[in-house]
Scaffold this motif. Structure first.
Motif, short mmCIF file in Angstrom:
data_model
loop_
_atom_site.label_atom_id
_atom_site.label_comp_id
_atom_site.label_asym_id
_atom_site.label_seq_id
_atom_site.Cartn_x
_atom_site.Cartn_y
_atom_site.Cartn_z
N ALA A 52 0.83 -1.21 0.00
CA ALA A 52 0.00 0.00 0.00
C ALA A 52 0.86 1.26 0.00
O ALA A 52 0.55 2.22 -0.70
CB ALA A 52 -0.93 -0.01 1.21
N LYS A 53 1.92 1.24 0.77
CA LYS A 53 2.82 2.41 0.81
C LYS A 53 3.46 2.66 -0.55
O LYS A 53 3.55 3.80 -1.00
CB LYS A 53 3.89 2.17 1.88
N ALA A 54 3.89 1.59 -1.21
CA ALA A 54 4.48 1.74 -2.56
C ALA A 54 3.43 2.25 -3.55
O ALA A 54 3.74 3.08 -4.41
CB ALA A 54 5.04 0.40 -3.03
N ALA A 55 2.19 1.78 -3.43
CA ALA A 55 1.13 2.24 -4.33
C ALA A 55 0.81 3.71 -4.10
O ALA A 55 0.54 4.45 -5.05
CB ALA A 55 -0.12 1.39 -4.14
N VAL A 56 0.84 4.15 -2.85
CA VAL A 56 0.60 5.56 -2.56
C VAL A 56 1.72 6.42 -3.14
O VAL A 56 1.48 7.47 -3.74
CB VAL A 56 0.45 5.79 -1.03
N LEU A 57 2.95 5.98 -2.99
CA LEU A 57 4.08 6.74 -3.52
C LEU A 57 4.06 6.80 -5.04
O LEU A 57 4.47 7.80 -5.64
CB LEU A 57 5.40 6.15 -3.02
N GLN A 58 3.55 5.75 -5.67
CA GLN A 58 3.45 5.72 -7.13
C GLN A 58 2.19 6.42 -7.63
O GLN A 58 2.04 6.64 -8.83
CB GLN A 58 3.43 4.28 -7.63
N GLN A 59 1.27 6.77 -6.74
CA GLN A 59 -0.02 7.37 -7.06
C GLN A 59 -0.75 6.58 -8.14
O GLN A 59 -1.09 7.10 -9.20
CB GLN A 59 0.14 8.84 -7.46
N LEU A 60 -0.97 5.32 -7.83
CA LEU A 60 -1.68 4.46 -8.77
C LEU A 60 -3.07 4.99 -9.05
O LEU A 60 -3.69 5.61 -8.20
CB LEU A 60 -1.78 3.04 -8.20
N PRO A 61 -3.59 4.77 -10.27
CA PRO A 61 -4.93 5.27 -10.61
C PRO A 61 -6.00 4.59 -9.76
O PRO A 61 -5.90 3.40 -9.44
CB PRO A 61 -5.09 4.92 -12.09
N LEU A 62 -7.01 5.38 -9.42
CA LEU A 62 -8.10 4.89 -8.59
C LEU A 62 -9.36 4.72 -9.43
O LEU A 62 -9.55 5.41 -10.43
CB LEU A 62 -8.40 5.87 -7.45
N ASP A 63 -10.22 3.85 -9.00
CA ASP A 63 -11.54 3.71 -9.59
C ASP A 63 -12.38 4.90 -9.12
O ASP A 63 -12.20 5.40 -8.01
CB ASP A 63 -12.16 2.39 -9.10
N PRO A 64 -13.30 5.39 -9.95
CA PRO A 64 -14.15 6.51 -9.51
C PRO A 64 -14.96 6.22 -8.25
O PRO A 64 -15.33 7.14 -7.52
CB PRO A 64 -15.07 6.75 -10.70
N LYS A 65 -15.24 4.95 -7.97
CA LYS A 65 -16.02 4.61 -6.78
C LYS A 65 -15.20 4.67 -5.49
O LYS A 65 -15.75 4.65 -4.40
CB LYS A 65 -16.59 3.20 -6.92
N THR A 66 -13.89 4.74 -5.61
CA THR A 66 -13.03 4.81 -4.43
C THR A 66 -13.17 6.18 -3.77
O THR A 66 -13.02 7.19 -4.44
CB THR A 66 -11.56 4.55 -4.80
N ARG A 67 -13.46 6.19 -2.48
CA ARG A 67 -13.63 7.44 -1.77
C ARG A 67 -12.29 7.95 -1.27
O ARG A 67 -11.52 7.22 -0.66
CB ARG A 67 -14.58 7.25 -0.58
N GLY A 68 -11.99 9.20 -1.52
CA GLY A 68 -10.75 9.82 -1.04
C GLY A 68 -9.55 9.43 -1.90
O GLY A 68 -9.60 8.52 -2.72
N LYS A 69 -8.52 10.18 -1.74
CA LYS A 69 -7.27 9.90 -2.42
C LYS A 69 -6.23 9.63 -1.33
O LYS A 69 -5.93 10.51 -0.53
CB LYS A 69 -6.84 11.07 -3.28
N PRO A 70 -5.68 8.44 -1.28
CA PRO A 70 -4.75 8.09 -0.19
C PRO A 70 -3.54 9.00 -0.10
O PRO A 70 -3.02 9.24 0.98
CB PRO A 70 -4.34 6.65 -0.51
#
Length: 115
Positions: free
Chosen positions: A94-112
């Motif tokens: 999860a930390k690596a995905a946040v640092l890479q700013q992976l694309p989110l689905d529109p249904k995902t609430r918030g931006k980590p």
């Protein structure tokens, strides 16, 4: 095992633990397949499969301990390693995905990465 049959209650307990563990693993696999983005895919399977593998290992512990005089320590060590390593590896992913700013689905609430 000495070749003697196990007591009926031990067989039922082992069967129930195997079925319960298998259901959790199945739920985790379905979550990995069906959820839309990385963060959702990471959350569902890590919780469900950890419980599922824990159930299977617990069934193994009961099965092999019932035929002997003492507890089987192999399964306890496997459980300890599993319950320590699964959350740590999920956190690192999860930390690596946040640092890479992976694309989110529109249904995902918030931006980590905005927190």
């Amino acid at each position: 095992m000495t070749g003697e049959p196990l007591a009926l209650w031990v067989e039922i307990l082992v069967s129930l633990l195997l079925i319960l563990g298998s259901l959790f693993v199945l739920i985790g696999a379905l979550g990995l397949y069906r959820l839309p983005d990385f963060f959702m895919r990471l959350h569902g399977p890590t919780k469900a499969t950890t419980l599922g593998v824990g159930g299977v290992v617990l069934a193994s512990l009961v099965f092999f301990s019932a035929g002997r005089d003492g507890l089987s320590l192999h399964e306890l060590l496997i459980s300890l390693f599993l319950f320590i390593s699964a959350p740590v590896s999920a956190y690192m992913l999860a930390k690596a995905a946040v640092l890479q700013q992976l694309p989110l689905d529109p249904k995902t609430r918030g931006k980590p990465w905005d927190q």
